[in-house]
Design an enzyme around this catalytic site. Structure first.
Site: not given
Length: 443
Positions: A216, A227, A296, A304, A329, A424
């Site tokens: 990740d 992300d 998120h 976040h 994710e 994700e």
């Protein structure tokens, strides 16, 4: 030489025409004889023109071949190296970075009914600059992970895996202070550890053939970050676990959209995730959604950003909105489906909303200055502080944590003996469509 070639070409052309004329015989032959001198001159000129045009055609072909040899399919015709080292912006000098997967909103949604209006198209065009920055970062992520997938194998140390990945990211994103660089530390959580593990200096952990590793990482341009994560495993017995999580993530992407309720997205994810089973050592486990881990929303320099996308059913009536960016994710586990903090901490991040806090410790002040200069409000790890030249900083770091300026994010683990997987993607809710920015050929 060219003149000789032209004369030969003209002569051969003339000879061929004379033979054709003699073969035709009769009146046509006589007519050819009467006009022989003028015709042969014209034929010679025609032959010279044909030879000249043939030479030009050959030259053009050579030029095309030379251009094609250095072409990677990118707009600039520059070929990426192996391992990749050329910045993405140099591969696409015109700024036409690859567009992610385009998905339409649900047919019965208000967003889809208004997606093709001129107003929405105008809003889309007005945001092209920010879209380009996100697409650049997404292409960096794709090319880096393609390289990582080619070299990652059992027996490698986790530090080596992470540092090679991060060095490649820095080159491809053309790292430039807070304008372009890494968005957060490389997560490489193993087995029952689901998230927030990256090796600190001196960590001797080695990737095993029976490990399940969640890779990740993220990159950003002017704070607009990607992300994205996937799961690496070498033993095919974990295939059902990994496929369950991949399917759950794709379900979340499909359900997401303008005006979608977050609780309903989580319910759809859980239904797909927990419909799968995996058999390990003769025992069958239901794949469970890890209920205290979420997707998120993302904003510039704020990973976040406030909205959480659950991966289990909930009563959350919060809606997704136009223009928002989300990390969808999902995490699946063969354990309890709940994670807790465990092991040594490696991830840290300055509190996005922290105001001015007076510090007495000179060491803490100096460390805070380093964090502001190198990371701002983006996450960092101890290895990155080492790389920035910081030494003996743990006391100052603890001072910053205790004062509320910096938050620590320890590894999150399910029960020992269990296995976890993650997938994700970063999606963008555009006015006209939904774009899965980080989608690639691999997942």
């Amino acid at each position: 030489k060219k003149k000789k070639k032209k004369k030969k070409a003209g002569a051969s052309a003339s000879g061929e025409n004379d033979e054709e004329a003699s073969a035709s015989g009769g009146v046509e032959g006589a007519a050819a004889c009467v006009t022989g001198d003028a015709g042969s001159d014209n034929e010679a000129e025609d032959g010279e023109d044909q030879a000249s045009s043939a030479t030009k055609k050959k030259k053009r072909k050579k030029k095309k071949k030379a251009a094609g040899e250095g072409d990677s399919g990118a707009a600039g015709g520059v070929k990426q190296t192996n391992p990749p080292t050329i910045p993405i912006k140099d591969l696409f000098p015109a700024g036409d970075f690859p567009v992610g997967e385009i998905m339409q909103y649900k047919d019965d949604s208000m967003a889809q009914r208004h997606a093709n209006t001129e107003e929405k198209r105008a809003l889309d065009r007005a945001s092209e600059e920010s879209y380009a920055e996100l697409r650049l970062a997404a292409e960096c992520h794709r090319q880096t992970r393609k390289y990582v997938q080619s070299y990652i194998k059992p027996g490698m140390s986790m530090i080596d895996i992470c540092e090679r990945l991060e060095d490649t990211n820095r080159k491809l994103i053309a790292e430039n202070g807070l304008k372009a660089g890494l968005a957060f530390p490389t997560g490489c959580s193993l087995n029952n550890c689901a998230a927030h593990y990256t090796p600190n200096a001196g960590d001797t952990t080695v990737l095993g053939a029976d490990d399940v590793c969640k890779v990740d990482y993220g990159v950003h341009i002017n704070g607009r970050l990607i992300d994205c994560a996937w799961t690496v495993h070498f033993n095919p017995r974990y295939d059902p676990l990994v496929e369950a999580v991949r399917a759950a993530t794709n379900t979340g992407i499909r359900e997401a959209g303008i005006d979608a309720r977050l609780g309903e997205v989580g319910e759809a994810i859980q239904e797909v995730m927990e419909s799968h089973e995996v058999e390990l050592d003769g025992k069958t486990y239901q794949v469970k959604s890890i209920r205290n881990l979420n997707g998120h929303s993302i904003e510039p320099y704020h990973i976040h950003a406030g909205k959480s996308v659950p991966i289990t059913k909930s009563n959350d009536q919060t809606r997704m909105e136009e223009g928002e960016c989300f990390a969808i994710e999902t995490f699946g586990s063969t354990g309890r489906g709940i994670v807790h903090e465990d092991m040594e901490c490696s991830h840290y991040m300055k509190d996005y909303d922290a105001g001015h806090v007076p510090l007495r410790s000179a060491r803490a002040k100096q460390l805070l200055h380093c964090i502001n200069q190198n990371f701002g409000t983006l996450a960092f790890c101890r290895r990155w502080l080492d790389r920035a030249g910081q030494t003996k900083y743990l006391g100052g770091l603890r001072n910053l944590i205790d004062s509320g300026l910096v938050q620590e994010y320890p590894p999150l683990c399910d029960i020992k003996g269990s296995y976890t997987a993650q997938f994700e993607h970063t999606i963008l809710l555009r006015p006209t469509c939904k774009e899965v920015l980080s989608r690639g050929d691999d997942y």
